[in-house]
Design a protein around this motif. Sequence first.
Motif, PDB file in Angstrom:
ATOM      1  N   THR A  69       0.923  -1.158   0.057  1.00 47.93           N
ATOM      2  CA  THR A  69       0.158  -0.057  -0.132  1.00 47.93           C
ATOM      3  C   THR A  69       0.931   1.311   0.029  1.00 47.93           C
ATOM      4  OG1 THR A  69      -1.607  -1.194   1.238  1.00 47.93           O
ATOM      5  CG2 THR A  69      -1.749   1.161   1.301  1.00 47.93           C
ATOM      6  N   LYS A  70       1.983   1.372   0.871  1.00 42.80           N
ATOM      7  CA  LYS A  70       2.989   2.489   0.785  1.00 42.80           C
ATOM      8  C   LYS A  70       3.495   2.535  -0.555  1.00 42.80           C
ATOM      9  CE  LYS A  70       6.600   4.189   3.648  1.00 42.80           C
ATOM     10  NZ  LYS A  70       7.559   3.854   4.603  1.00 42.80           N
ATOM     11  N   ASN A  71       3.789   1.675  -1.220  1.00 40.88           N
ATOM     12  CA  ASN A  71       4.526   1.667  -2.468  1.00 40.88           C
ATOM     13  C   ASN A  71       3.646   1.591  -3.758  1.00 40.88           C
ATOM     14  OD1 ASN A  71       7.364   2.269  -1.685  1.00 40.88           O
ATOM     15  ND2 ASN A  71       6.897   0.140  -0.474  1.00 40.88           N
ATOM     16  N   SER A  72       2.465   1.815  -3.338  1.00 40.91           N
ATOM     17  CA  SER A  72       1.237   1.396  -4.464  1.00 40.91           C
ATOM     18  C   SER A  72       1.448   0.395  -5.524  1.00 40.91           C
ATOM     19  CB  SER A  72       1.254   2.744  -5.485  1.00 40.91           C
ATOM     20  OG  SER A  72       1.078   3.956  -4.720  1.00 40.91           O
ATOM     21  N   LYS A  73       1.563  -0.863  -4.628  1.00 39.03           N
ATOM     22  CA  LYS A  73       1.975  -2.139  -5.425  1.00 39.03           C
ATOM     23  C   LYS A  73       0.798  -3.115  -5.036  1.00 39.03           C
ATOM     24  CE  LYS A  73       5.936  -3.874  -5.945  1.00 39.03           C
ATOM     25  NZ  LYS A  73       7.138  -4.475  -5.999  1.00 39.03           N
ATOM     26  N   VAL A  74       0.364  -3.822  -6.096  1.00 31.02           N
ATOM     27  CA  VAL A  74      -0.515  -4.899  -5.671  1.00 31.02           C
ATOM     28  C   VAL A  74       0.015  -6.460  -6.230  1.00 31.02           C
ATOM     29  CG1 VAL A  74      -2.721  -3.554  -5.873  1.00 31.02           C
ATOM     30  CG2 VAL A  74      -1.596  -4.771  -7.963  1.00 31.02           C
ATOM     31  N   LEU A  75       1.194  -6.447  -6.799  1.00 25.06           N
ATOM     32  CA  LEU A  75       1.957  -7.418  -7.367  1.00 25.06           C
ATOM     33  C   LEU A  75       3.332  -7.597  -6.620  1.00 25.06           C
ATOM     34  CD1 LEU A  75       1.238  -7.857 -11.079  1.00 25.06           C
ATOM     35  CD2 LEU A  75       0.422  -9.120  -9.477  1.00 25.06           C
ATOM     36  N   PHE A  76       3.622  -8.683  -6.328  1.00 29.63           N
ATOM     37  CA  PHE A  76       4.944  -8.909  -5.219  1.00 29.63           C
ATOM     38  C   PHE A  76       5.721  -9.893  -5.919  1.00 29.63           C
ATOM     39  CE2 PHE A  76       1.359  -7.657  -2.551  1.00 29.63           C
ATOM     40  CZ  PHE A  76       1.797  -6.327  -1.927  1.00 29.63           C
ATOM     41  N   GLU A  77       7.063  -9.616  -6.025  1.00 29.32           N
ATOM     42  CA  GLU A  77       7.907 -10.412  -6.685  1.00 29.32           C
ATOM     43  C   GLU A  77       8.329 -11.729  -5.424  1.00 29.32           C
ATOM     44  OE1 GLU A  77       9.180 -10.370  -9.456  1.00 29.32           O
ATOM     45  OE2 GLU A  77       8.796  -8.477 -10.187  1.00 29.32           O
ATOM     46  N   LYS A  78       8.587 -12.814  -5.782  1.00 29.91           N
ATOM     47  CA  LYS A  78       8.741 -13.892  -4.849  1.00 29.91           C
ATOM     48  C   LYS A  78       9.941 -13.649  -3.924  1.00 29.91           C
ATOM     49  CE  LYS A  78       9.384 -18.903  -4.614  1.00 29.91           C
ATOM     50  NZ  LYS A  78       9.358 -20.146  -5.287  1.00 29.91           N
ATOM     51  N   GLY A  79      10.811 -12.831  -4.321  1.00 30.98           N
ATOM     52  CA  GLY A  79      11.754 -12.318  -3.384  1.00 30.98           C
ATOM     53  C   GLY A  79      11.374 -11.482  -2.255  1.00 30.98           C
ATOM     54  N   GLU A  80      10.444 -10.596  -2.583  1.00 32.16           N
ATOM     55  CA  GLU A  80       9.751  -9.549  -1.814  1.00 32.16           C
ATOM     56  C   GLU A  80       8.852 -10.444  -0.572  1.00 32.16           C
ATOM     57  OE1 GLU A  80       8.899  -5.645  -3.900  1.00 32.16           O
ATOM     58  OE2 GLU A  80       7.766  -7.287  -4.719  1.00 32.16           O
TER      59      GLU A  80
END
Length: 548
Positions: A179-190
């Motif tokens: 939410t803080k970075n306006s992301k809805v998709l996440f890499e496996k590393g994250e």
Amino acid sequence: MVEEMLKRSPEKVLLIIDGFDDINLLEETSGRTGQSENGLCDLLRRHQSCSLLITTRCRSPGSLDQLIKERQTRFTEILGFSENGVKWYFQKFFKNEQNSEDTFHFVRGNEMLFTSCCIPVICWIVCTVLKISKVKGDVDTMKTTTSIFVHVVSTLLENHTRDFREQLQSLCKLAEMGTKNSKVLFEKGEISNVMLNPDGNPFLHKLHQRKKYSFIHLSFQEFFTALKYTMMNSTEAVMELTKSVEGENPKPQHLSVIRFLLGLSNHEVSGREKLIASEGATMFSAQPLKDWLREKVKKPNPSEITLFLLHCLYELHEEEFLKRTMEGVRYINLQNSPLKRRDCWVLQYCLHCRISIARLNLRRCKLTADGFRLLKPVLSQLNCEDLRFDVEGLGDSSEFLEVLTRSRPDGSSQLPQHDERDGRVPEKIRRKSVSMHLSCMESISVRTVSGILDVFRASGVELDLEMSAEVDEQKCSNETTDFSNFTVKRDKDSFMLTVEQYENSSPAAVPAAVTLTLLPSDGLRVDWEKFLKFFNNKNVSSTGACER
């Protein structure tokens, strides 16, 4: 080949981007020095005359708005299941017909839970939770969206994970970061930085082709973000969140987080302490957030923000706070904000504590007949000087007249009797101005029209009303006693009534339209039912008009 077509006839090209939020353009469109523009961004900027169709789960103001700011835009929202669609899904999920019927009717009795089931993934989760818990009494405690999510998260994490606390912490951290970075998709590393086994988590969905993860629905990311803020025990962090939705560059994606925060601050939400205790932290002080909400509600706001604030009051669900806050509200303007069934439920909750209000504007809100029926009890009790609303698909009945009459001291409401010819109505009108547009599924009867006019017979209310019927003219006969359209305008200087009937090719056709213009005082003396029946049965082929 695409470039050639775009150069030759760009107006004939339709570019489709399915899943805009799957493409990380936020940094690529920021104009960093030394970096070339992303190919897609460059393509869209250079060819403004081609058509563009974009699907997205959420609007990212940094990237999407930047790409479409010079285009003519039209937004369409996918609403999800209808009521029949929810019932069909329950039948498919529970298999057993009796079990599915019982569960559906049980959920149908909880308005907020039922409207949440319009979202397919929420419908699946609700069915799963009810199948696991088998305690339907828990449904009675799910009055708000927040209480539903608290119950769902507690039940699914307990039944699908080994370490409840660890999984909850991981989900909260991941959601807050996204939410803080306006992301809805996440890499496996994250993902691996915050949890060990994302594949076994019931709230995460893996995109196999891209090897990325997302929450099963954006609302869960927003809920876990709000839960993370409650664990921070930092009022400053929460108030910074409120500042992010105001000013010149607001972040609308934070609105739902604030709404969930207010819901989580309600101590009566069943299971709330369980989630907070599992995090091992103290709940933040909600008073500054409530003070912010009270002051925000009292100020003039755009209609979409007004609707958001009403939802915040509903999620908080504190009766005394609601009364104190709504006391300072004189105007509610929701014009041009589409009202879903859930929104109508929230609005009637916020208005039920009000005795009077200066203006309520529900024009062009796509208010359906079902939504209007949810609002009708509170509107009929509300002393509103200036009432404006549109209703789509209302049947030809006098039920909407209840919102125009004063209710009795005992709380009951009585409509004026249409056969009274003495110029009086049973109750006084407490409106100064009423503006309505009603779209009816059936033709408009003489009784309904005369009933409306009787309501205004002995009042000084300014009226602007239009009713239109959506019926098949082929099914109408010469002997119909119905009208297809009815308009009446009344102010200090004039009283104008127009009624229209169905076109009919018969030699004995009735008038296509009749217009009557009178002085307001003359309009009070007309026997409307006799007048309407006279013109309704008059066999003349030309449009009739009567002026005075």
